[in-house]
Design an enzyme around this catalytic site. Structure first.
Site: not given
Ligand code: GLU
Length: 428
Positions: A118
């Site tokens: 993240k």
């Molecule tokens: N930000 C989204 C989540 O928290 C998508 C993450 C992604 O598609 O890699 O799942």
């Protein structure tokens, strides 16, 4: 109440709302059920790598401002790191750390060949111009570029980032790599290697999860009154898809306010108003209520699809929903989750309920690497298959261990990662 007492309870609330501690609580409960030994726990609790970067940006008025960004890679045992990048004023390392671990469990629960990562940049996008945001995104990409790559770490959108942000990341990475590398990031515009259905995927996953969970609480969509907190990519699209399934959406909200109509909102009209006005304020087909009242409205299904720590020990007792489907990451603290489950509320946890987004991100990454693109029907039906299978596996695990869906989802996810760890062993 003495101020000393108030301070202590504020301190307790601070700890309750620390997303990393919340994640660790969920992890430990599941690890106990799995009888995981301390060594494996230690490995899976810690992020593999944390990067903090300073980003000097020339602002439109000529001044220079230095922003701080993070990228945390929690685990790569099952594959490259996967997870979004958020832009927000309150981004902090503990939050990014927790969100990266949640991505590891999320990818594992739906059985994607990814680990978790993240990113976040401390900034307030509402006060920034498009040019400033572009310069910030490009500078952040260059700063973390060494740890990115289609086989290393593949970012995606999250709060306050979108298809345009992903296009800038793809372009910056490609310029430096001297080759167009579409699979470096997902959630891109269709014209540069995005996938059909990606934009709607998280909301669609929420809808599929709600359908499955409704069977557990013995209700039909037509009889279910739903309150949706949020109206962005997850809440807005989730509300629309639930509305199309026949659910009655009685309330929606955005960062400025909240609307309520006990007869059910005309969701397409709400979204049209939102597109035109940029906010729910002024929508005529509903009453406007205080945001603080929303979660406590009389309803059957609650979909918190905004941000973390919305349901805490302070309001959990006043929540009336029978079913909570977590569209956001970490909307319910571990303590509140236990309070709700103790009184029989069914909670579809974030790592399962909002996994539709990363699942279609996985499809996008596969399509980019194949250079062969699928129709929206294929994307949607493959998404549905994966979500239903994951839901059933979690529900089955909940029965087997006599636990709630959150602990069951963690058990499924941690067990998969721990199995890979045992097979691969330590590198030294
Ligand atoms: N930000 C989204 C989540 O928290 C998508 C993450 C992604 O598609 O890699 O799942």
């Amino acid at each position: 109440m003495s101020s000393g007492h108030a301070l202590a309870s504020d301190q307790a609330m601070l700890e309750e709302c620390n997303p990393f501690l919340s994640m660790a609580r969920g992890f430990n409960t599941a690890a106990d059920h799995l009888g995981l030994d301390e060594g494996v726990r230690e490995v899976l609790r810690q992020p593999d790598r944390e990067m903090k970067v300073s980003l000097p940006i020339r602002m439109d008025d000529g001044s220079v401002k230095v922003f701080t960004g993070y990228r945390v890679q929690h685990n790569t045992l099952r594959g490259p790191c996967k997870g979004g990048i958020r832009f927000a004023p309150d981004v902090n390392l503990d939050e990014v750390r927790a969100l990266s671990a949640w991505m590891t469990w999320k990818c594992s629960v739906v059985n994607l060949p990814f680990g978790g990562g993240k990113g976040g940049v401390i900034c307030d996008p509402r006060t920034m111009s498009n040019g400033e945001l572009e310069r910030l995104t490009r500078s952040y990409t260059i700063a973390i570029m060494d740890i990115l790559g289609p086989d290393r770490d593949v970012p995606a959108p999250d709060m306050n980032t979108n298809e345009q942000t992903m296009a800038w990341i793809m372009d910056t990475y490609s310029m430096h790599a001297r080759r167009t590398t579409t699979a470096i990031v997902t959630g891109k515009p269709l014209s540069i290697g995005g996938s059909q259905g990606r934009r709607e995927a998280t909301g669609r996953g929420v809808m599929i999860s709600a359908n499955q969970a409704l069977k557990i609480v013995g209700m039909r969509p037509e009889n279910a009154r739903v309150v949706v907190q949020g109206s962005g990519n997850v809440g807005g699209i989730g509300a629309l898809l639930l509305h199309q399934e026949g659910y009655k959406i009685t309330s929606m909200s955005d960062m400025y306010g909240c609307i309520y109509n006990e007869k059910g909102l005309d969701v397409p009209a709400v979204l049209l108003h939102l597109r035109r006005q940029g906010r729910l304020e002024g929508f005529l087909g509903a009453d406007h209520i205080q945001a603080s009242e929303q979660l406590e409205l009389d309803c059957d299904v609650l979909v918190p699809a905004a941000t973390e720590n919305q349901i805490t020990s302070r309001n959990a007792d006043r929540i009336k929903a029978k079913l909570i489907v977590e569209g956001a990451n970490g909307p319910t603290t571990a303590i509140a989750s236990k309070m709700l489950e103790d009184r029989g509320v069914v909670i579809v946890p974030d790592i399962l309920a909002n996994a539709g987004g990363v699942t279609v991100s996985y499809f996008e990454w596969v399509q980019d690497r194949m250079g062969y693109f699928w129709s929206e029907d294929i994307v949607n039906s493959r998404l549905e298959q994966i979500m239903i299978k994951a839901f059933d596996e979690v529900a089955e695990m909940a029965k087997r261990h006599n636990v709630g869906l959150r602990t069951a989802a963690y058990i499924v996810a941690i067990d998969r990662v721990a199995t890979v760890y045992r097979m691969r062993g330590l590198a030294n």
